[in-house]
Write an enzyme that holds these catalytic residues in place. Structure first.
Site, short mmCIF file in Angstrom:
data_model
loop_
_atom_site.label_atom_id
_atom_site.label_comp_id
_atom_site.label_asym_id
_atom_site.label_seq_id
_atom_site.Cartn_x
_atom_site.Cartn_y
_atom_site.Cartn_z
N GLY A 15 0.79 -1.23 0.00
CA GLY A 15 0.00 0.00 0.00
C GLY A 15 0.83 1.28 0.00
N SER A 16 2.01 1.25 -0.62
CA SER A 16 2.78 2.50 -0.66
C SER A 16 2.08 3.53 -1.56
CB SER A 16 4.23 2.25 -1.10
OG SER A 16 4.29 1.91 -2.46
N ASN A 110 -6.44 2.50 -12.44
CA ASN A 110 -5.41 1.55 -12.04
C ASN A 110 -4.05 2.18 -12.32
OD1 ASN A 110 -4.29 -0.99 -11.24
ND2 ASN A 110 -3.93 -1.47 -13.39
N HIS A 112 -0.05 0.99 -13.28
CA HIS A 112 0.70 -0.16 -13.78
C HIS A 112 2.17 0.23 -13.92
CE1 HIS A 112 1.23 -4.00 -15.76
NE2 HIS A 112 1.98 -3.38 -16.65
N SER A 139 2.26 3.99 -15.51
CA SER A 139 1.09 4.57 -16.18
C SER A 139 -0.13 4.48 -15.28
CB SER A 139 0.75 3.77 -17.46
OG SER A 139 1.87 3.55 -18.27
N THR A 144 -10.70 -0.76 -18.31
CA THR A 144 -11.73 -1.31 -19.20
C THR A 144 -11.59 -2.83 -19.16
OG1 THR A 144 -10.26 -1.23 -21.09
CG2 THR A 144 -11.68 0.70 -20.72
N GLU A 146 -10.24 -4.77 -21.15
CA GLU A 146 -8.95 -5.28 -21.61
C GLU A 146 -7.90 -5.09 -20.51
OE1 GLU A 146 -5.47 -4.53 -24.84
OE2 GLU A 146 -7.31 -3.36 -25.07
N ASP A 148 -5.00 -4.19 -18.35
CA ASP A 148 -3.94 -3.17 -18.50
C ASP A 148 -4.05 -2.43 -19.84
OD1 ASP A 148 -2.88 -3.89 -16.00
OD2 ASP A 148 -1.56 -5.39 -16.89
C1 GRF Z 1 2.73 -1.03 -7.82
O1 GRF Z 1 3.93 -1.32 -8.43
C2 GRF Z 1 1.66 -0.82 -8.84
O2 GRF Z 1 2.14 -0.28 -10.03
C3 GRF Z 1 1.14 -2.21 -9.07
O3 GRF Z 1 1.18 -2.81 -7.80
C4 GRF Z 1 2.20 -2.23 -7.02
C5 GRF Z 1 1.58 -1.80 -5.71
O4 GRF Z 1 2.54 -1.33 -4.80
N1 GRF Z 1 -0.17 -2.16 -9.66
P1 GRF Z 1 2.10 -0.72 -3.40
O5 GRF Z 1 1.28 -1.80 -2.67
O6 GRF Z 1 1.29 0.50 -3.67
O7 GRF Z 1 3.38 -0.43 -2.69
#
Ligand code: GRF
Length: 222
Positions: A15-16, A110, A112, A139, A144, A146, A148
Site C-alpha cells: 500500500g505504498s 489503475n 501499472h 502509467s 476497461t 482489456e 492493462d
Molecule cells: C505497484 O507497483 C503498482 O504499479 C502495481 O502494484 C504495485 C503496488 O505497490 N499495480 P504498493 O502496494 O502500492 O506499494
C-alpha cells in the site's frame, strides 16, 4: 468547495501508493476523500496505513467464494456502501470480471509499472531490462475490460541506467508512481479528468494516447 469526491481504494499488499494518496490529501486542498480501503488479504500492510489515517477498512477474502463473479458481486456491494465517485486500484492483485469493470465504467483507475502499452501483466521491470529499453516508467489508466489496456491518463518515464537491476528500477518507478497517482486522483476529484467516448479527457481536451507526459518538475504546476 463543492461536495467531496468519495474514493474507495482497493489493495492487496504494502500500500505504498495508498500512502501517497493519503499523504496528498493532508493539506486539505483536494476535494478527494478516501472513504474506505478494502483488501482481499487480511495481512496487507496497507490496511494498517489506512487505520493509521483513520480510514475505514474492510477485508474480503476471495478464497471464501466459489467463483470470480460471486466474489466481485460481493466486492461491488461492499464498495457501493461507501457511495464512491471513484474507485482506485492500488496494487489490487485480482483480475476483475467484465461485470465489475462495467459497473464502474469511467470511475475506475489503475496504476501499472510500465509505459503501457508496453509490458502488460507481470515482471515489467525485468522485461524492460531484457528488452534493452532506454526508458521505463509507470502509467495510470482508466480500467476497461482489456487487462492493462484502458485509456491512459498519465505516464512518468525514467531513464534506464546500464547498472540497473529489476530491484533498482522498481524502486525508481515506484517513486514516480507516488507522484502520478495522487495527481490523477486530484484531477478526477476536481472534475477535470473524465473518460470520454474516445479516451481520457483532461479539461475537456483529449489526452494523448500515451496519457499526460508527466515530468517531475511539473508537479507544482499541473
Ligand atoms: C505497484 O507497483 C503498482 O504499479 C502495481 O502494484 C504495485 C503496488 O505497490 N499495480 P504498493 O502496494 O502500492 O506499494
Amino acid at each position: 468547495m463543492s461536495r467531496p469526491c468519495n474514493v474507495v481504494v482497493l489493495i492487496s499488499g504494502s500500500g505504498s501508493n495508498l500512502q501517497a494518496l493519503i499523504d496528498s490529501l493532508a493539506d486539505g486542498t483536494s476535494p478527494a476523500a478516501i472513504r474506505a480501503v478494502i483488501s482481499n488479504r487480511a495481512e496487507a500492510y496497507g490496511l494498517q496505513r489506512a487505520r493509521n489515517a483513520g480510514i475505514a477498512t474492510e477485508v474480503l477474502d476471495h478464497k471464501g467464494f466459489a467463483d470470480r463473479e460471486r466474489f466481485d458481486a460481493e466486492l461491488i456491494r461492499r464498495i457501493d456502501a461507501f457511495a464512491p465517485d471513484l474507485v482506485i486500484l492500488a496494487g489490487f492483485m485480482r483480475i476483475l470480471s467484465p461485470g465489475f469493470v462495467r459497473h464502474y465504467h469511467g470511475r475506475l483507475l489503475n496504476i501499472h509499472p510500465s509505459l503501457l502499452p508496453k509490458y502488460k501483466g507481470l515482471h515489467t521491470h525485468q522485461r524492460a531490462l531484457e528488452g534493452g529499453d532506454a526508458e521505463h516508467g509507470c502509467s495510470v489508466h482508466f480500467v476497461t475490460e482489456e487487462l492493462d489496456g484502458g485509456p491512459l491518463v498519465v505516464q512518468a518515464a525514467i531513464p534506464v541506467e546500464s547498472e540497473d537491476t529489476p530491484e533498482t528500477l522498481a524502486a525508481r518507478v515506484h517513486a514516480q508512481e507516488h507522484l502520478i497517482y495522487p495527481l490523477a486522483m486530484r484531477w478526477f476529484a476536481e472534475g477535470r479528468l473524465r473518460l470520454g467516448e474516445h479516451g481520457a479527457m483532461l479539461d475537456g481536451q483529449a489526452l494523448p494516447a500515451t496519457g499526460y507526459p508527466f515530468r517531475t518538475k511539473e508537479i507544482r504546476d499541473a
